[in-house]
Design a protein around this motif. Structure first.
Motif, PDB file in Angstrom:
ATOM      1  N   TYR A 117       0.853  -1.169   0.000  1.00  0.00           N
ATOM      2  CA  TYR A 117       0.000   0.000   0.000  1.00  0.00           C
ATOM      3  C   TYR A 117       0.895   1.228   0.000  1.00  0.00           C
ATOM      4  CZ  TYR A 117      -3.428  -3.392   1.487  1.00  0.00           C
ATOM      5  OH  TYR A 117      -4.230  -4.491   1.568  1.00  0.00           O
ATOM      6  N   GLY A 118       0.596   2.175  -0.818  1.00  0.00           N
ATOM      7  CA  GLY A 118       1.408   3.375  -0.880  1.00  0.00           C
ATOM      8  C   GLY A 118       1.832   3.653  -2.301  1.00  0.00           C
ATOM      9  N   THR A 125       1.326   8.170  -3.930  1.00  0.00           N
ATOM     10  CA  THR A 125       0.006   8.528  -3.432  1.00  0.00           C
ATOM     11  C   THR A 125       0.158   9.318  -2.142  1.00  0.00           C
ATOM     12  OG1 THR A 125      -2.085   7.672  -2.606  1.00  0.00           O
ATOM     13  CG2 THR A 125      -0.158   6.320  -2.210  1.00  0.00           C
ATOM     14  N   SER A 126      -0.747  10.229  -1.915  1.00  0.00           N
ATOM     15  CA  SER A 126      -0.704  11.053  -0.708  1.00  0.00           C
ATOM     16  C   SER A 126      -1.472  10.437   0.444  1.00  0.00           C
ATOM     17  CB  SER A 126      -1.279  12.443  -1.007  1.00  0.00           C
ATOM     18  OG  SER A 126      -2.623  12.336  -1.453  1.00  0.00           O
ATOM     19  N   SER A 127      -1.996   9.230   0.270  1.00  0.00           N
ATOM     20  CA  SER A 127      -2.810   8.597   1.298  1.00  0.00           C
ATOM     21  C   SER A 127      -1.928   8.118   2.442  1.00  0.00           C
ATOM     22  CB  SER A 127      -3.593   7.427   0.703  1.00  0.00           C
ATOM     23  OG  SER A 127      -4.298   6.738   1.707  1.00  0.00           O
ATOM     24  N   PHE A 226      -3.351  -6.915  14.354  1.00  0.00           N
ATOM     25  CA  PHE A 226      -3.516  -5.859  13.365  1.00  0.00           C
ATOM     26  C   PHE A 226      -2.228  -5.026  13.355  1.00  0.00           C
ATOM     27  CE2 PHE A 226      -8.151  -6.293  14.516  1.00  0.00           C
ATOM     28  CZ  PHE A 226      -8.553  -6.770  13.289  1.00  0.00           C
ATOM     29  N   PHE A 227      -1.509  -5.002  12.246  1.00  0.00           N
ATOM     30  CA  PHE A 227      -0.313  -4.172  12.158  1.00  0.00           C
ATOM     31  C   PHE A 227      -0.298  -3.432  10.828  1.00  0.00           C
ATOM     32  CE2 PHE A 227       0.928  -8.146  10.197  1.00  0.00           C
ATOM     33  CZ  PHE A 227       1.769  -7.789   9.155  1.00  0.00           C
ATOM     34  N   GLU A 228       0.524  -2.396  10.779  1.00  0.00           N
ATOM     35  CA  GLU A 228       0.507  -1.455   9.660  1.00  0.00           C
ATOM     36  C   GLU A 228       1.000  -2.098   8.368  1.00  0.00           C
ATOM     37  OE1 GLU A 228      -0.680   1.167   7.723  1.00  0.00           O
ATOM     38  OE2 GLU A 228      -0.617   2.023   9.736  1.00  0.00           O
ATOM     39  N   HIS A 229       0.194  -1.928   7.286  1.00  0.00           N
ATOM     40  CA  HIS A 229       0.551  -2.433   5.962  1.00  0.00           C
ATOM     41  C   HIS A 229       0.841  -1.313   4.960  1.00  0.00           C
ATOM     42  CE1 HIS A 229      -0.964  -6.157   7.607  1.00  0.00           C
ATOM     43  NE2 HIS A 229      -0.767  -6.818   6.490  1.00  0.00           N
ATOM     44  N   ASN A 230       0.684  -0.080   5.368  1.00  0.00           N
ATOM     45  CA  ASN A 230       0.864   1.037   4.440  1.00  0.00           C
ATOM     46  C   ASN A 230       2.311   1.518   4.509  1.00  0.00           C
ATOM     47  OD1 ASN A 230       0.703   3.282   2.821  1.00  0.00           O
ATOM     48  ND2 ASN A 230      -1.084   4.150   3.837  1.00  0.00           N
ATOM     49  N   ILE A 231       3.027   1.410   3.406  1.00  0.00           N
ATOM     50  CA  ILE A 231       4.437   1.798   3.373  1.00  0.00           C
ATOM     51  C   ILE A 231       4.602   3.293   3.602  1.00  0.00           C
ATOM     52  CG2 ILE A 231       4.440   2.063   0.871  1.00  0.00           C
ATOM     53  CD1 ILE A 231       7.311   1.143   0.822  1.00  0.00           C
ATOM     54  N   GLU A 232       3.606   4.089   3.220  1.00  0.00           N
ATOM     55  CA  GLU A 232       3.721   5.533   3.396  1.00  0.00           C
ATOM     56  C   GLU A 232       3.746   5.910   4.879  1.00  0.00           C
ATOM     57  OE1 GLU A 232       4.362   7.795   1.223  1.00  0.00           O
ATOM     58  OE2 GLU A 232       4.335   6.406  -0.449  1.00  0.00           O
ATOM     59  N   VAL A 233       3.003   5.182   5.714  1.00  0.00           N
ATOM     60  CA  VAL A 233       3.027   5.447   7.158  1.00  0.00           C
ATOM     61  C   VAL A 233       4.384   5.066   7.740  1.00  0.00           C
ATOM     62  CG1 VAL A 233       1.897   4.957   9.361  1.00  0.00           C
ATOM     63  CG2 VAL A 233       0.544   5.089   7.270  1.00  0.00           C
TER      64      VAL A 233
END
Length: 608
Positions: A117-118, A125-127, A226-233
């Motif tokens: 994700y990202g 992406t800005s998300s 539940f852990f973070e999957h968004n590379i942008e974060v």
């Protein structure tokens, strides 16, 4: 063309017929040039085709079809961009589920092919929305059916009784690194100024994809939290840590080890050479004896690192009162040392430079001015932790005013942001991020805010977790009545939420109680600790240990907690006095004095 002279010689009906033929010819030619179907134009004569009616439902179906086609095309484009730069085979088959925030993409078994994700394929992406692996629909439905099963308070609460309030509970999960293995966190690849942004982006994608694939190859989905999957974060965390000289790990004092990521701590302190401080926030909702046990636990397992109990005074204005814990936290930062350009430096020198210049520049520095200021002239303190740990509130408390936005909603902070507390001391606020762990109840993540409550599809398992452990019971705290009759053992999460919905008049469109809305309210009360307070002891500690620690508790911490209790009492008095205007002034003063006396008596009974 029509001859005007010849037109006068024609009869009236002949003129009308000629005019009609001319208009029809002209309309046909216009339709041909515009490529518009002739059936869509009303000719105003018998036998002409008319537009078909188009209902609102048909319009919705049409929009849904267009949206689905667009999403499918976007997925195909993302897959091509992602797997173009990796060695992982492009997965075939069904689409990858959806994310917690509605984004598409997930992890698939059995080949553990993953989607990042990202940024994908060079498209940024800005998300910065937090993205978790969605749970299987079968598991959610199973827990919904289990919501009607009676509570089992005997097996979870145990027979231990204590005078300590709120009643401390045993540590609820396996100890990471002792009973279950640790899972490493993703790390930013090494880089230098000669690497282009596109090359760095590709390296970060490949490194993150390799880490995420390894996590799902080595562990089962049901064992992961539940852990973070968004590379942008994660990128926001990487950059904030790189800027840091001292990292303050903010933990919830109700269960700090649950929020402590040992792999991230070791990466910051041992691999990057940063200084570190542990901050136990929200001690105002925990008994001082329990706080003392946690301070002893971290002093034993994380030696050489200061552990500071902290709480943020409540404020309804832009001014945030600075408690005594602010000075203790800054003193702990002064004692830190960190590596910079191959040298070991002390944080004290930067505070001394501010003391010499007598500069208290409490102001936010624009980004261009910050970049122009040489980095050797100041140090950066970065706050790190899970979502909803109160990092932004701590920063506001350090400044004595509201300088960053804070909210009870997990993940409110999206971007890291820097502010200068003094001329030579910079504070960095980083977004909360959840690290991967094993054997962690997802319901506990919901209760402590690691997972947004607004996105919970099945809240009754989290209600069960709290209802089976809370003392006194939830039905006693809220004064609920089981309309189905029977004793307290017949309570279930579902009828408990139903009773709460009836008490608060939460109903659906049909007039029936709305248990889902009531469960949402209950989980928010658990999160903010205002009405229902859950606190846990360190691993291996008992209630007897907490009672013995009550005599050894830090008097400063006890005084802070007592002060927070007086603030809560004063707030309740203000709310109560504004709710009724029928009492006289003498009655109001008598009630307030009685409330203060009762509060002081409770604090004395607790040994404070």
């Amino acid at each position: 063309e029509i001859d005007i002279i010849a037109l006068f010689s024609l009869r009236r009906w002949e003129c009308l017929l000629l005019l009609a033929l001319s208009l029809e010819l002209l309309g046909t030619q216009t339709l041909v040039e515009a490529k518009v179907p002739k059936a869509q134009v009303k000719m105003g004569r018998p036998g002409a085709s008319r537009a078909k009616p188009f209902s609102g439902k048909q319009k919705k179906d049409q929009l849904k079809a267009k949206k689905a086609a667009k999403a499918q095309a976007q997925d195909e484009e993302d897959d091509e961009g992602l797997f173009k730069s990796t060695d992982t085979a492009k997965p075939q088959g069904a689409a990858m589920g959806r994310a917690a925030e509605g984004s598409k993409g997930s992890i698939r078994r059995p080949n553990a092919s993953v989607k990042i994700y990202g940024s994908l394929g060079g498209r940024i992406t800005s998300s910065l929305k937090t993205v978790f692996e969605p749970e299987p629909e079968e598991e959610i439905q199973r827990r919904k059916r289990d919501a009607s099963t009676p509570l089992n308070r005997t097996s979870t609460l145990g027979s231990q009784d204590s005078k300590i309030e709120p009643h401390p509970l045993s540590y609820p999960i396996p100890v990471q690194g002792v009973e279950v293995p640790l899972i490493d966190v993703p790390k930013r690849p090494e880089w230098n100024r000669s690497i282009t942004p596109q090359q760095l982006d590709t390296q970060e994608q490949e490194s993150f994809l390799e880490w995420l694939t390894e996590v799902y190859m080595n562990h089962q989905n049901e064992d992961l939290n539940f852990f973070e999957h968004n590379i942008e974060v994660w990128r926001q965390l990487w950059r904030s840590i790189e800027r840091a000289d001292v990292a303050v790990f903010v933990l919830d004092a109700r269960c700090p080890l649950f929020h402590f990521s040992r792999p991230l701590f070791d990466h910051v302190t041992k691999e990057l050479g940063k200084g570190a401080v542990l901050c136990l926030n929200k001690v105002d909702v925990v008994h001082p004896a329990v706080v003392e046990l946690w301070v002893q636990y971290f002093n034993h397992h994380v030696p050489g690192v200061d552990v500071i109990p902290f709480y943020v005074p409540k404020s309804t204005s832009g001014v945030v009162r600075q408690g005594r814990c602010v000075a203790r936290l800054m003193d702990a930062v002064r004692r830190c040392h960190f590596d910079r350009k191959g040298c070991r430096m002390a944080a004290q020198r930067f505070f001394d430079a501010d003391d010499q210049t007598q500069d208290d520049g409490h102001q936010e520095v624009p980004e261009h001015e910050e970049q122009a200021r040489p980095s050797d002239t100041y140090m950066t303190i970065t706050l790190v932790g899970d979502p909803n740990m109160g990092k932004s509130s701590i920063i506001n408390s350090l400044f004595g005013k509201k300088v960053v936005s804070s909210s009870a909603t997990p993940g409110h902070t999206k971007h890291f942001q820097t502010l200068f507390l003094k001329k030579h001391v910079c504070i960095c606020d980083s977004p909360g991020i959840v690290s991967p762990k094993l054997k962690v109840p997802k319901s506990l993540q919901v209760i402590f805010g690691s997972f947004p409550i607004a996105q919970v599809r099945e809240p009754y398992s989290s209600v069960r977790f709290a209802a089976e452990r809370c003392k006194p019971s939830l039905q006693e705290i809220y004064g609920l009545d089981n309309h189905k009759g029977g004793d307290s053992d017949q309570w279930s999460p579902f009828n408990l939420c139903e009773a709460m919905a009836r008490k608060h008049s939460f109903t659906t469109k049909g007039g029936k109680p709305d248990p889902y809305r009531a469960a949402n309210l209950l989980l928010r009360d658990l999160l903010n600790g205002k009405k229902v307070r859950l606190s846990f002891l360190p691993p291996g500690a008992t209630v007897e240990d907490a009672e013995q620690a009550a005599d050894r508790a830090d008097p400063q911490v006890s005084e802070d907690i007592a002060e927070a209790g007086r603030e809560d009492s004063a707030e309740d008095e203000d709310t109560g006095s504004g709710a009724s205007n029928e009492k006289s002034d003498a009655d109001d003063q008598s009630d307030e004095a009685g409330d203060r006396t009762e509060t002081v008596q409770k604090l004395q009974d607790l040994g404070i």
